[in-house]
Enzyme design. Structure first.
Site, PDB file in Angstrom:
ATOM      1  N   TYR A  74      55.599  90.211  -0.361  1.00 36.86           N
ATOM      2  CA  TYR A  74      54.814  90.799   0.737  1.00 36.86           C
ATOM      3  C   TYR A  74      53.525  90.022   0.978  1.00 36.86           C
ATOM      4  O   TYR A  74      53.091  89.832   2.112  1.00 36.86           O
ATOM      5  CB  TYR A  74      54.494  92.276   0.451  1.00 36.86           C
ATOM      6  N   PHE A 136      50.072  78.198  30.347  1.00 37.59           N
ATOM      7  CA  PHE A 136      51.413  78.784  30.339  1.00 37.59           C
ATOM      8  C   PHE A 136      51.270  80.265  30.691  1.00 37.59           C
ATOM      9  O   PHE A 136      50.228  80.864  30.446  1.00 37.59           O
ATOM     10  CB  PHE A 136      52.067  78.600  28.962  1.00 37.59           C
ATOM     11  N   ASP A 137      52.340  80.879  31.250  1.00 35.76           N
ATOM     12  CA  ASP A 137      52.265  82.266  31.761  1.00 35.76           C
ATOM     13  C   ASP A 137      51.680  83.276  30.777  1.00 35.76           C
ATOM     14  O   ASP A 137      50.863  84.108  31.146  1.00 35.76           O
ATOM     15  CB  ASP A 137      53.615  82.886  32.144  1.00 35.76           C
ATOM     16  N   ASP A 227      47.343  74.282  22.796  1.00 31.63           N
ATOM     17  CA  ASP A 227      48.606  75.007  22.971  1.00 31.63           C
ATOM     18  C   ASP A 227      49.708  73.992  22.693  1.00 31.63           C
ATOM     19  O   ASP A 227      50.019  73.126  23.503  1.00 31.63           O
ATOM     20  CB  ASP A 227      48.673  75.579  24.398  1.00 31.63           C
ATOM     21  N   ALA A 229      53.099  73.807  21.782  1.00 36.34           N
ATOM     22  CA  ALA A 229      54.557  73.991  21.765  1.00 36.34           C
ATOM     23  C   ALA A 229      55.308  72.665  21.704  1.00 36.34           C
ATOM     24  O   ALA A 229      56.244  72.504  20.926  1.00 36.34           O
ATOM     25  CB  ALA A 229      54.984  74.796  22.991  1.00 36.34           C
ATOM     26  N   LYS A 270      59.847  75.419  20.072  1.00 38.89           N
ATOM     27  CA  LYS A 270      60.120  74.195  20.832  1.00 38.89           C
ATOM     28  C   LYS A 270      60.199  73.017  19.861  1.00 38.89           C
ATOM     29  O   LYS A 270      61.201  72.827  19.215  1.00 38.89           O
ATOM     30  CB  LYS A 270      59.053  73.982  21.912  1.00 38.89           C
ATOM     31  N   HIS A 463      59.245  88.346  37.485  1.00 35.14           N
ATOM     32  CA  HIS A 463      60.435  87.490  37.454  1.00 35.14           C
ATOM     33  C   HIS A 463      61.461  87.880  36.397  1.00 35.14           C
ATOM     34  O   HIS A 463      62.609  87.519  36.492  1.00 35.14           O
ATOM     35  CB  HIS A 463      60.043  86.017  37.321  1.00 35.14           C
TER      36      HIS A 463
HETATM   37  N1  F0G Z   1      52.772  77.871  25.447  1.00 35.41           N
HETATM   38  C1  F0G Z   1      53.662  77.115  26.096  1.00 35.41           C
HETATM   39  C2  F0G Z   1      53.235  75.782  26.612  1.00 35.41           C
HETATM   40  C3  F0G Z   1      54.977  77.569  26.281  1.00 35.41           C
HETATM   41  O1  F0G Z   1      55.851  76.789  26.934  1.00 35.41           O
HETATM   42  C4  F0G Z   1      55.351  78.822  25.751  1.00 35.41           C
HETATM   43  C5  F0G Z   1      56.702  79.339  25.936  1.00 35.41           C
HETATM   44  C6  F0G Z   1      54.375  79.587  25.086  1.00 35.41           C
HETATM   45  C7  F0G Z   1      53.088  79.084  24.943  1.00 35.41           C
HETATM   46  C8  F0G Z   1      54.667  80.949  24.523  1.00 35.41           C
HETATM   47  O2  F0G Z   1      55.433  80.830  23.396  1.00 35.41           O
HETATM   48  O3  F0G Z   1      57.582  81.943  24.002  1.00 35.41           O
HETATM   49  O4  F0G Z   1      56.999  81.440  21.628  1.00 35.41           O
HETATM   50  O5  F0G Z   1      55.814  83.215  22.840  1.00 35.41           O
HETATM   51  N2  F0G Z   1      57.537  78.820  26.723  1.00 35.41           N
HETATM   52  C9  F0G Z   1      58.936  79.194  26.912  1.00 35.41           C
HETATM   53  C10 F0G Z   1      59.527  78.378  28.026  1.00 35.41           C
HETATM   54  C11 F0G Z   1      59.190  80.658  27.026  1.00 35.41           C
HETATM   55  O6  F0G Z   1      60.667  78.689  28.448  1.00 35.41           O
HETATM   56  O7  F0G Z   1      58.915  77.415  28.470  1.00 35.41           O
HETATM   57  P1  F0G Z   1      56.511  81.918  22.943  1.00 35.41           P
END
Ligand code: F0G
Length: 471
Positions: A74, A136-137, A227, A229, A270, A463
């Site tokens: 844990y 990113f969104d 960020d 990824a 990623k 979306h």
């Molecule tokens: N930052 C970037 C640049 C991303 O592309 C993503 C996710 C995230 C943060 C969030 O990460 O999904 O692990 O919570 N991108 C995916 C895509 C969903 O399809 O490009 P997560």
């Protein structure tokens, strides 16, 4: 590449997941039942799934083997220390918190950094603005939910499909500094550098640009979050394109890039190649207070800070994936595969954003000029591609952008792009040829493709669940 026309896959496939082809008639039925929204399709009904490269790829033998060594304690698990040491070795960051995925890290650091400004400077978060080369969104959404305004400061040609340039993901540094001065530096709780820049087409950011951005941030005492990824793809582009880096390893470029940030947030789904997982790391003692606060919030949101949202085996798998994702031959192949797809599409007259890291971005606005942005040409193209060939993709477009929450008006979108995201080591060159052939069919019939209108529109993140019909 010596005498070969393309780079073959640098691996052998050992496990097979069967997929099935369906009839056009069946696909027309299920996409209509899904409200013309590919997110609502069942993956069983998809032949080639290019919706996302996030957690959808193959894993390596090393990663599978590492998974078996998980320590499920844990607290203080051995697997946590392996992950922490790997982060220190690869990025040079001292403090690590595992999270269940990228947004798990975001939901921790974003409120912590905003609160730090409020507490230290007595500021109002409603006046705060956060900057990025392109959010990113989820990073955008969580910043807004926490009361800030967001501002993207990308190069002016970033969305101009006719312009090719080595680092289309770069910050516009002049605009960044100008805007920081406009809002007052104390009102900027953080800057996010997104590498590669997903929303502008998987486009890389140069070391020179990261360095320039970090100098500005330091001048105004603003913390920088990387960020991360697609950090390895970004490093590969630096090696191939930025002067002075041709003979530098991916590992050394990565170490250098992370000098120009204070905090690392990563979706490990990623470039770290895992189906699920994320990281939140702090470089050193200059933001020790942030690390401590993040640990506390992690307990409430993700789990005890030595496992975050993850089992021990999953932490071992990230550690192995971080290394394997930086393999030079692998990266060369992956980027060549995207370039092959973009070249093939361009050759049949389907224009694309210049090839980037993880996906091809088709200019749906140009392919379907008779469909206005408010009738979502990229989504219409996605539906047609599914009907024709069982291929699933998503738009980086007005449909995704949504409405201004205050006015209810559709937000302007710089381009209507359809993203064909390529899962890692999952599809072969033959699949890419099939995608190109499908586009030829779609293009020849493009005049008959119709725009879409809502039958159900959720207020936020529409979306994922919206339903539409053809006009
Ligand atoms: N930052 C970037 C640049 C991303 O592309 C993503 C996710 C995230 C943060 C969030 O990460 O999904 O692990 O919570 N991108 C995916 C895509 C969903 O399809 O490009 P997560």
């Amino acid at each position: 590449m010596d005498f070969f026309s393309h780079l073959p896959e640098p691996y052998r496939v050992r496990v097979i997941e069967p997929v099935k082809r369906t009839t056009r008639e069946y696909r027309e039925k299920v996409i209509a039942e899904s409200g013309m929204n590919p997110f609502l399709l069942s993956s069983e009904d998809v032949f080639i799934d290019l919706l996302s490269d996030s957690g959808t790829g193959a894993v390596t033998q090393n990663m599978q083997a590492a998974m078996m060594k998980g320590d499920e304690a844990y607290s203080g698990s051995r697997s946590y220390y392996i992950l922490k040491d790997t982060v220190q070795e690869i990025f040079g960051y001292q403090y690590t918190i595992p999270t269940h995925q990228g947004r798990g890290a975001e939901q921790i650091y974003i409120p912590v950094l905003i609160r730090k400004r409020e507490k230290e400077k007595g500021l109002d978060r409603k006046k705060m603005v956060v900057f990025s080369n392109y959010f990113f969104d989820t990073t955008q959404g969580l910043s807004q939910i926490n009361g800030c305004t967001i501002c993207n400061v990308y190069e002016k040609y970033a969305f101009d499909i006719s312009v090719n340039s080595d680092f289309k993901g770069n910050f516009d540094l002049d605009v960044l500094e100008e805007k920081i001065n406009e809002v007052g530096a104390e009102n900027v709780p953080f800057i996010v550098a997104t590498i590669t820049s997903n929303s502008t087409g998987g486009q890389p950011v140069s070391i020179g640009n990261l360095k320039g951005m970090y100098q500005i941030a330091q001048k105004y005492d603003i913390p920088v979050v990387m960020d991360s990824a697609r950090f390895a793809e970004n490093a590969y582009f630096i090696q191939q394109r930025e002067s002075g880096y041709q003979n530098v390893s991916i590992e050394n470029i990565t170490l250098e890039a992370y000098k120009y940030a204070d905090i690392l947030a990563m979706s490990a789904k990623k470039d770290a190649m895992v189906p699920i997982g994320g990281l939140l790391c702090i470089k050193d003692d200059s933001y020790l207070d942030v690390f401590t606060e993040c640990q506390t919030l992690c307990v409430a949101l993700e789990g005890f800070p030595t496992y975050g949202g993850l089992e021990g085996g999953a932490m071992e798998r990230i550690a192995a994936g971080l290394h394997d994702g930086m393999n030079q031959d692998w990266l060369a192949y992956r980027i060549a595969q995207i370039q092959y797809l973009v070249n093939g599409l361009e050759a049949i007259g389907v224009s694309c954003q210049q090839a980037g890291g993880h996906a091809a971005y088709v200019d749906a606005g140009a392919l379907l000029p008779h469909i206005p942005a408010e009738q979502f040409p990229a989504l219409a193209l996605a539906c047609e591609l599914y009907k024709v060939a069982g291929i699933r993709a998503m738009g980086i477009d007005s449909f995704l952008q949504g409405r201004d929450p205050r006015t209810g008006k559709q937000l302007p979108c710089p381009a209507e792009l359809l993203r064909l995201a390529i899962p890692r080591a999952t599809y072969t060159q033959s699949h890419m040829d099939y995608v190109i052939d499908s586009f030829l069919h779609v293009k020849n019939n493009s005049k008959n493709i119709r725009g879409l209108t809502f039958t159900y529109e959720p207020e936020v993140l529409r979306h994922f669940t919206a339903k539409l019909r053809e006009i």
